[in-house]
Design a protein around this motif. Sequence first.
Motif, mmCIF file in Angstrom:
data_model
loop_
_atom_site.group_PDB
_atom_site.id
_atom_site.type_symbol
_atom_site.label_atom_id
_atom_site.label_comp_id
_atom_site.label_asym_id
_atom_site.label_seq_id
_atom_site.Cartn_x
_atom_site.Cartn_y
_atom_site.Cartn_z
ATOM 1 N N ASP A 171 0.813 -1.213 0.000
ATOM 2 C CA ASP A 171 0.000 0.000 0.000
ATOM 3 C C ASP A 171 0.847 1.264 0.000
ATOM 4 O O ASP A 171 0.630 2.163 -0.812
ATOM 5 N N ILE A 172 1.800 1.340 0.923
ATOM 6 C CA ILE A 172 2.631 2.541 1.051
ATOM 7 C C ILE A 172 4.074 2.123 1.307
ATOM 8 O O ILE A 172 4.335 1.227 2.103
ATOM 9 N N ILE A 173 4.983 2.796 0.618
ATOM 10 C CA ILE A 173 6.410 2.625 0.880
ATOM 11 C C ILE A 173 6.937 4.000 1.274
ATOM 12 O O ILE A 173 6.676 4.993 0.583
ATOM 13 N N ALA A 174 7.617 4.054 2.408
ATOM 14 C CA ALA A 174 8.073 5.346 2.926
ATOM 15 C C ALA A 174 9.435 5.182 3.605
ATOM 16 O O ALA A 174 9.859 4.065 3.906
ATOM 17 N N TRP A 175 10.060 6.297 3.831
ATOM 18 C CA TRP A 175 11.330 6.329 4.559
ATOM 19 C C TRP A 175 11.102 6.916 5.944
ATOM 20 O O TRP A 175 10.433 7.939 6.088
ATOM 21 N N GLU A 176 11.663 6.263 6.937
ATOM 22 C CA GLU A 176 11.794 6.848 8.261
ATOM 23 C C GLU A 176 13.300 6.868 8.529
ATOM 24 O O GLU A 176 13.899 5.822 8.781
ATOM 25 N N ASP A 177 13.870 8.032 8.419
ATOM 26 C CA ASP A 177 15.326 8.173 8.440
ATOM 27 C C ASP A 177 15.908 7.315 7.323
ATOM 28 O O ASP A 177 15.521 7.479 6.175
ATOM 29 N N LYS A 178 16.763 6.362 7.648
ATOM 30 C CA LYS A 178 17.384 5.529 6.614
ATOM 31 C C LYS A 178 16.725 4.155 6.491
ATOM 32 O O LYS A 178 17.256 3.268 5.842
ATOM 33 N N VAL A 179 15.573 3.993 7.126
ATOM 34 C CA VAL A 179 14.852 2.721 7.094
ATOM 35 C C VAL A 179 13.756 2.800 6.038
ATOM 36 O O VAL A 179 12.937 3.717 6.037
ATOM 37 N N LEU A 180 13.751 1.830 5.137
ATOM 38 C CA LEU A 180 12.710 1.718 4.120
ATOM 39 C C LEU A 180 11.551 0.943 4.747
ATOM 40 O O LEU A 180 11.712 -0.204 5.167
ATOM 41 N N VAL A 181 10.389 1.599 4.829
ATOM 42 C CA VAL A 181 9.243 1.035 5.549
ATOM 43 C C VAL A 181 8.139 0.670 4.557
ATOM 44 O O VAL A 181 7.721 1.509 3.755
ATOM 45 N N PHE A 182 7.681 -0.568 4.652
ATOM 46 C CA PHE A 182 6.581 -1.065 3.834
ATOM 47 C C PHE A 182 5.356 -1.126 4.734
ATOM 48 O O PHE A 182 5.369 -1.811 5.766
ATOM 49 N N VAL A 183 4.310 -0.395 4.346
ATOM 50 C CA VAL A 183 3.147 -0.230 5.217
ATOM 51 C C VAL A 183 1.915 -0.863 4.577
ATOM 52 O O VAL A 183 1.550 -0.521 3.448
ATOM 53 N N GLU A 184 1.277 -1.733 5.320
ATOM 54 C CA GLU A 184 -0.010 -2.308 4.921
ATOM 55 C C GLU A 184 -1.093 -1.549 5.677
ATOM 56 O O GLU A 184 -1.040 -1.428 6.901
ATOM 57 N N VAL A 185 -2.066 -1.024 4.944
ATOM 58 C CA VAL A 185 -3.153 -0.257 5.537
ATOM 59 C C VAL A 185 -4.398 -1.133 5.585
ATOM 60 O O VAL A 185 -4.777 -1.737 4.577
ATOM 61 N N LYS A 186 -5.013 -1.203 6.749
ATOM 62 C CA LYS A 186 -6.249 -1.972 6.910
ATOM 63 C C LYS A 186 -7.295 -1.090 7.577
ATOM 64 O O LYS A 186 -7.007 -0.430 8.577
ATOM 65 N N TYR A 187 -8.501 -1.106 7.009
ATOM 66 C CA TYR A 187 -9.602 -0.307 7.547
ATOM 67 C C TYR A 187 -10.805 -1.201 7.813
ATOM 68 O O TYR A 187 -11.135 -2.067 7.000
ATOM 69 N N ARG A 188 -11.434 -0.961 8.937
ATOM 70 C CA ARG A 188 -12.718 -1.575 9.261
ATOM 71 C C ARG A 188 -13.567 -0.538 9.980
ATOM 72 O O ARG A 188 -13.061 0.228 10.793
ATOM 73 N N LYS A 189 -14.843 -0.542 9.656
ATOM 74 C CA LYS A 189 -15.765 0.390 10.312
ATOM 75 C C LYS A 189 -15.867 0.084 11.805
ATOM 76 O O LYS A 189 -15.909 0.988 12.637
ATOM 77 N N THR A 190 -15.901 -1.215 12.139
ATOM 78 C CA THR A 190 -15.945 -1.634 13.534
ATOM 79 C C THR A 190 -14.964 -2.787 13.723
ATOM 80 O O THR A 190 -14.481 -3.374 12.755
ATOM 81 N N ASP A 191 -14.716 -3.128 14.979
ATOM 82 C CA ASP A 191 -13.868 -4.295 15.245
ATOM 83 C C ASP A 191 -14.718 -5.520 15.608
ATOM 84 O O ASP A 191 -14.242 -6.458 16.223
#
Length: 119
Positions: free
Chosen positions: A38-58
Amino acid sequence: MNKRKKGIWAENLACEFLESKGYILEARNFRYKRAEVDIIAWEDKVLVFVEVKYRKTDYFGAPETAVDEAKQALILDAAAAYAEKINHDWALRFDILAITGIPGDLQIEHIPDAFFPQI
């Protein structure tokens, strides 16, 4: 809102959240074979792969529980391909950004190091 529009909406929220925390966005919806990150981003020198999950309720469980071993394996494959593509051979991290609720009443949980490749 249909499923695709909800996904885009949740990913937009996730990007705003990550940028507010100082992350530098690199790519969105990177595809490799059957996998997508879903998203690839940098936090300082760390390459971060982010999975985004959405639910209306748990009611059926927290959003992050949807990132099972099969989904993790797909994300890992895509991450390896992306890291190779940009010639990045150092620090990687796999996060989940779980969003629950409705607009106006959202809970966002960022789970750094949510999973890591089994060696």
